[in-house]
Design an enzyme around this catalytic site. Sequence first.
Site, short mmCIF file in Angstrom:
data_model
loop_
_atom_site.label_atom_id
_atom_site.label_comp_id
_atom_site.label_asym_id
_atom_site.label_seq_id
_atom_site.Cartn_x
_atom_site.Cartn_y
_atom_site.Cartn_z
N TYR A 71 33.75 37.07 41.81
CA TYR A 71 34.52 38.28 42.08
C TYR A 71 35.88 37.86 42.61
CZ TYR A 71 35.94 42.62 44.42
OH TYR A 71 36.63 43.74 44.84
N LYS A 130 40.28 37.35 54.03
CA LYS A 130 39.15 37.60 54.94
C LYS A 130 39.33 36.89 56.29
CE LYS A 130 35.77 38.83 51.39
NZ LYS A 130 35.23 40.16 51.43
N ASP A 173 39.65 30.34 44.32
CA ASP A 173 39.68 31.58 45.09
C ASP A 173 38.83 31.36 46.34
OD1 ASP A 173 39.48 34.04 46.20
OD2 ASP A 173 38.97 35.10 44.36
C1 LIG Z 1 36.19 35.52 46.26
C2 LIG Z 1 36.92 36.80 46.51
N1 LIG Z 1 38.17 36.97 46.04
C3 LIG Z 1 38.88 38.09 46.24
C4 LIG Z 1 38.33 39.14 46.96
C5 LIG Z 1 39.13 40.38 47.18
O1 LIG Z 1 39.53 40.45 48.53
P1 LIG Z 1 39.92 41.85 49.18
O2 LIG Z 1 38.67 42.65 49.29
O3 LIG Z 1 40.51 41.47 50.51
O4 LIG Z 1 40.94 42.48 48.28
C6 LIG Z 1 37.04 39.02 47.48
C7 LIG Z 1 36.42 40.12 48.25
O5 LIG Z 1 35.26 40.15 48.55
C8 LIG Z 1 36.31 37.83 47.24
O6 LIG Z 1 35.05 37.66 47.68
#
Ligand SMILES: Cc1ncc(COP(=O)(O)O)c(C=O)c1O
Length: 438
Positions: free
Chosen positions: A143, A276, A248
């Site tokens: 994700y 996060k 990511d």
């Molecule tokens: C691996 C990863 N990338 C991007 C995101 C997106 O982050 P945000 O919810 O702060 O937009 C998340 C959110 O859970 C994530 O787990």
Amino acid sequence: MTRYEQSAAKLQEAETYLAGGVASSLRASMKPTPLYVQHAYGARLRDVDQNEYIDYMLAYGPLILGHAHPAFNERMNQALQRGSTYGMQHEGEIELARRLTEVLPCADQVAFSGSGTEAVMLALRLARAYTGKSKIVRFSGHYHGWSDAIFTSFPSPDFIASGGLGDDNTDIAPGTGGQSRNSLQDILLIPWNDPIALEETLTKHHDEIAAVITEPVMCNSGCIAPRTGYMERMRELTARFGIVLIWDEVITGFRLGLGGAHGRFGITPDLVTIGKALGGGIPLSAVAGKQDIMRLIASGKVMHLGTLNGNGLSTAAGIAVIEELAKGNGQAFVHMENTASLLAKEMRSLFKRQGIPAVINQLGPVFHLMFIDRPEVADFDTFNQRDTGLYARFAEEMLKEGILVRPNGLWYVSTAHGEDEVKETLVAVEKVMKRIGQ
Ligand SMILES: Cc1ncc(COP(=O)(O)O)c(C=O)c1O
């Protein structure tokens, strides 16, 4: 009066004014009802019905220091006294950027934004501008936020088991209504942890591929670690084909150590996205990476915009998190990892004693608990075979015992969790499993 009467009533009230009743769609899935919080401190949280919980959801990850951490809150109060945001430059952004370049091995420079989604959007844009190519390889079960550019249905029933790519890629399903299919025409979706699928795709399409984006540990689907040599192979192949490698690290950044997963694994991607835990609960994210890619922002080739980027509150939050986590030579990470390992180990033996087939994949202070009759869960296909119904019941019953866990099985541990919380949690798990078994 039911346990959740006040929360249920507040949800009804919210639904009148707040679209969907909750502020982020995922939150609606909590059973028996989305909870309303009165206050939270450390590892614990109280809802408006006066139920108390040990919190392993931790706001979906950011609360690495737990709730309302005193030193962190003090820094936030001080920052607010100086004004929250200026739309101009201030020393806090230099300070945080410098510190990030010191702790993140891949970072020559960084750029700030407010959410993981935005950081991913910027990383993809940098990769396309840098390479002059447009396609992005991403993996089933990962994700990367909810922007149209990358959001596919999740968890990905759109997985193409053969690993085959339809020639026009129209077989990738959008993640939401209102998302144009065209927005995904540059996405190549392949299975993760499969070096052959990766090599075949990159060999065949490298002239068009700008970036490979990957979670370094598949935290969003089973907390699955990469197979030995897989991430090294990905690094090798992307470098060979002139493809930008983006890790990511929105979850793993600051969770697997201050240097994130890439620091821990000793592999240097071209760009990483972090969010996060970086802000400790205040909106903050960053893209960090190589000078020759990041410099596209300075040259004006890539626009990086955002009214609240680098605001004083968020940069103070990032600095406070780094300082707290760096204290005592990284003791905080040892503590979190020990707590999570103990909990995972004790739960494994408890499930075994009770004859309940379960797998817990743990890496540092994050783990995924799955009810599944398999010796291990090491790929997305196996992950999809877990008993989601049983886990949903388990999560709901755990609430009654004062333990708050995410309905999807991912648990987070903070610096505020310790042996007391582990003990209480194990008592709750034992009770719940007996009840479920009856
Ligand atoms: C691996 C990863 N990338 C991007 C995101 C997106 O982050 P945000 O919810 O702060 O937009 C998340 C959110 O859970 C994530 O787990």
